[in-house]
Design an enzyme around this catalytic site. Structure first.
Site, short mmCIF file in Angstrom:
data_model
loop_
_atom_site.label_atom_id
_atom_site.label_comp_id
_atom_site.label_asym_id
_atom_site.label_seq_id
_atom_site.Cartn_x
_atom_site.Cartn_y
_atom_site.Cartn_z
N LYS A 160 -30.40 -19.73 -44.82
CA LYS A 160 -29.91 -19.38 -43.49
C LYS A 160 -28.69 -18.45 -43.54
CE LYS A 160 -27.16 -23.62 -43.09
NZ LYS A 160 -25.83 -23.03 -43.08
N THR A 161 -27.81 -18.64 -44.55
CA THR A 161 -26.63 -17.77 -44.62
C THR A 161 -27.05 -16.33 -44.86
OG1 THR A 161 -25.31 -19.60 -45.50
CG2 THR A 161 -24.42 -17.39 -45.78
N ASP A 168 -23.63 -20.65 -36.68
CA ASP A 168 -24.22 -21.43 -37.78
C ASP A 168 -24.06 -22.93 -37.49
OD1 ASP A 168 -25.42 -21.97 -40.19
OD2 ASP A 168 -23.64 -21.57 -41.40
N GLU A 169 -24.92 -23.75 -38.08
CA GLU A 169 -24.85 -25.22 -37.97
C GLU A 169 -24.79 -25.66 -36.52
OE1 GLU A 169 -25.47 -26.79 -40.55
OE2 GLU A 169 -24.47 -26.00 -42.33
N GLN A 215 -30.31 -32.39 -40.06
CA GLN A 215 -29.05 -32.44 -40.80
C GLN A 215 -27.85 -32.67 -39.89
OE1 GLN A 215 -28.69 -29.90 -44.49
NE2 GLN A 215 -30.24 -28.69 -43.43
N ARG A 249 -29.93 -32.29 -51.64
CA ARG A 249 -28.91 -31.60 -52.45
C ARG A 249 -29.44 -31.35 -53.87
NH1 ARG A 249 -27.29 -29.36 -48.82
NH2 ARG A 249 -28.94 -30.49 -47.76
#
Length: 669
Positions: free
Chosen positions: A29-30, A215-216, A246, A603
């Site tokens: 996504k970044t 973002d987020e 998330q 993770r």
């Protein structure tokens, strides 16, 4: 754009309507956000200075800015805003402080400052309450972010505790205004209130920031959501990136339903799903998908990977908490030797901070380097807080929290009785402690000696503040440190001369940082007040400064692990009442606990080990522990229970051969 998959490409190139990018863990996504910034500038005619990319953490903001500037030329990147919500709010307040009724040089209070003020207000008010049902700082924070005024808090109060909280809230707000100070929540709440009440100022900011990327998005609260809506305006030039699976911050007001709210607010919303994970093997991803499918979903998505099936997830039951730690440390040593893995390849993830203590001891005993995310930050050190408090007070003498910290540091023989009488006098007069310390009327309350000591301190602060107008900011701090003989104070209060030197090195680091901010500020940090505001925000945002290149095992909570990835992950304490946590079993808490477990599982890049203890000592008694219900939600074909499987002779031979080869390599070296 080379290297983007079709869904990423579609997200980058979409304009004309609002866009929701539903981005699962590890889906890039970044990169999508940074590539979109470059695409908007080069292909859509949007100037860099008209774009704002908004994140939640300073670390994410730094990473995004670095990546964006690598894609852009200096001219293209000029004026680009990449900031956290709170940093963006500070930019608004810094420019519009007069419209908000504040003076220049306002202070930003951190959680400790806020706690100090609230405790002081309760003492002054005479309320006797041994233990409030809930931390009033969090109650006030929630009220602020939900735009509940002190008067509305009074009207909604249902219990004596609610009524007391509302009283404290009302006094707290008055006190902040008197101090010319803002708390962390104000950095977003005040711009939203300003934009609501002043359409002309809102229009100026909408013209300044014509395209927003957020973002987020699943972590936004009510206030942050409104700020985005205001800035996007009727043009709605907006891309938001989020993942409802998330969302793990309900305790601080995050509302994953804000993602769904977009569809109501923007009927022409375009949806793009990023489902290809570039981080983990299929066995890890399929297990995470299977478990999280037990939660209700706003949007359906399924992560997949082209990295191969990989090893099964290992589940290791352990006899006791100590046995669990021994097993995890032993497994790290095994992988470290067998696979030649570096220590920084490992992460130990747990639900609560207290779980780290025994792990630290065992790692130290085995000479394994480790670092704890969320440990003591640079800003929490006493000498750093002292230095910052002095410059806060010099740039804003109404800052009572700073005054209280430094008035007797180093010791000036200003006792508790003197401070109590000063506080009463200031409270009755409705002025700051500093202003009260300079008034003639204080002589009726204090002894001549006490009044003279306060007057000497206040006069010195005024002298430094006056001199600061003509001095470079770092020179002001150097003068303060010299005037108060802070080096002598460090030697007096430190356990050894060496410790005193280390603490003074931290003070020097503050001075050097102020100098850099002044020299490299591009006009943003020209005077001490601006630098203090910037550093206060960094203090709050960067509690966990870490060296990412340090070769050490990472110990961290599941919350802290979000956004990170490691080749080897140990998810420990997978037991009922730990994960899921005992306090989170009701009111939708179980769904968030499952999302926490999902974050922990995703993770892992190649190896995931989950451990639990069958018994633990609690309050001096041995209790029996049940394995986490989340273990039953993992698909059988992707997991391997250590106590239910036997190792084949072929696997034993393979492992033995690997050990021998590594031992031979060491001998050759």
């Amino acid at each position: 754009m080379p290297g983007l998959n079709p869904q990423q490409q579609a997200a980058v190139e979409h304009i004309g309507t609002p866009l929701l990018v539903l981005a699962g863990a590890g889906t890039g996504k970044t990169r999508v956000i940074t590539e979109k910034i470059a695409w908007l500038i080069r292909n859509a005619g949007v100037k860099g200075k008209q774009i704002a990319a908004i994140t939640f953490t300073n670390k994410a903001s730094r990473e995004m800015k670095e990546r964006a500037t690598q894609l852009l030329s200096k001219d293209e990147a000029r004026g680009l805003t990449v900031a956290t919500f709170h940093n963006l709010g500070l930019q608004v307040i810094r420019k519009e402080y007069k419209a908000l009724g504040y003076k220049s040089g306002f202070s930003i209070l951190d959680a400790q400052d806020t706690d100090t003020i609230i405790k002081e207000l309760m003492m002054r008010g005479g309320e006797e309450m041994a233990e409030p049902e809930e931390d009033f700082r969090w109650v006030i924070s929630r009220w602020k972010n939900d735009f509940v005024s002190p008067m509305q808090a009074f009207e909604q109060a249902m219990t004596p505790n609610d009524l007391l909280a509302a009283k404290v809230y009302q006094r707290y707000q008055r006190q902040l205004k008197a101090y010319n100070a803002l708390d962390f929540d104000d950095l977003i709440v005040l711009p939203v209130q300003l934009f609501d009440s002043n359409p002309e100022i809102l229009s100026q900011w909408q013209n300044k920031l014509q395209y927003l990327l957020v973002d987020e998005y699943q972590d936004t609260n009510n206030c942050q959501y409104r700020l985005v809506r205001q800035l996007a305006g009727v043009r709605a030039e907006l891309t938001v990136v989020g993942d409802d699976d998330q969302s793990i911050y309900a305790w601080r007001g995050a509302k994953p339903e804000n993602i769904n709210q977009l569809r109501s607010d923007y009927p022409n919303l375009k949806l793009v799903k990023l489902e290809q994970n570039y981080r983990s093997t299929s066995s890890i991803l399929d297990s995470a998908n299977y478990m999280i499918s037990n939660n209700p979903h706003l949007f359906d998505k399924k992560l997949w990977s082209a990295l191969g099936h990989g090893e099964k997830i290992r589940i290791i039951p352990c006899r006791t908490a100590e046995h669990e730690i021994e097993r995890v440390v032993g497994e790290i040593m095994k992988y470290n030797f067998r696979d030649k893995a570096e220590h920084k390849d490992f992460a130990i993830l747990y639900r609560s901070n207290h779980q780290s203590r025994l792990f630290e001891r065992y790692l130290r005993q085995n000479n394994i380097p480790y670092k704890i995310s969320g440990g003591t930050s640079f800003f929490s050190r006493a000498e750093v807080k002292d230095t910052l408090s002095y410059i806060r007070l010099i740039s804003n003498t109404a800052d009572d929290a700073a005054f209280l910290r430094v008035v007797n540091t180093p010791k000036r023989e200003i006792g508790a009785t003197t401070m109590e009488k000063l506080g009463d006098y200031a409270n009755n007069r409705g002025i700051s402690l500093f202003a009260a310390s300079t008034e003639m009327g204080l002589a009726t309350q204090l002894t001549e000696r006490g009044r003279q000591r306060l007057a000497t301190f206040s006069q010195w602060i005024n002298e430094v503040a006056f001199a600061a107008r003509e001095m470079e900011p770092h020179k002001v701090v150097e003068r303060v440190i010299s005037d108060i003989d802070y080096l002598d104070w460090m030697h007096t209060t430190s356990s050894s001369p060496k410790m005193a030197e280390r603490r003074m090195e931290n003070v020097q680091e503050v001075i050097d940082w102020i100098k850099r901010l002044h020299n490299e500020g591009e006009g943003k940090h020209q005077d001490l007040a601006d630098i203090v505001a910037h550093m206060s925000l960094m203090d709050i945002l960067e509690r966990n400064q870490e060296d990412d290149d340090e070769d050490a095992v990472s110990l961290m909570t599941l919350h802290t692990s979000k956004g990170l990835e490691f080749p080897y992950v140990f998810l420990v304490g997978a037991e009922e009442e730990i994960l899921p946590h005992a306090n989170s079993m009701e009111d939708g808490g179980l769904e968030e606990e499952r999302r926490l477990a999902y974050v922990g599982i995703t993770r892992a890049q190649r190896h995931l080990t989950i451990t639990f203890a069958k018994t633990r000592n609690k309050f001096g008694e041995k209790i029996t522990c049940d394995p986490s219900r989340f273990l039953d939600e993992l698909p059988e074909e992707h997991i391997e229970w250590e106590d239910r499987t036997t190792v084949s002779p072929e696997k034993q031979k393979e492992t033995a051969k690997s050990f021998i080869n590594n031992l031979q390599d060491m001998l050759d070296d």
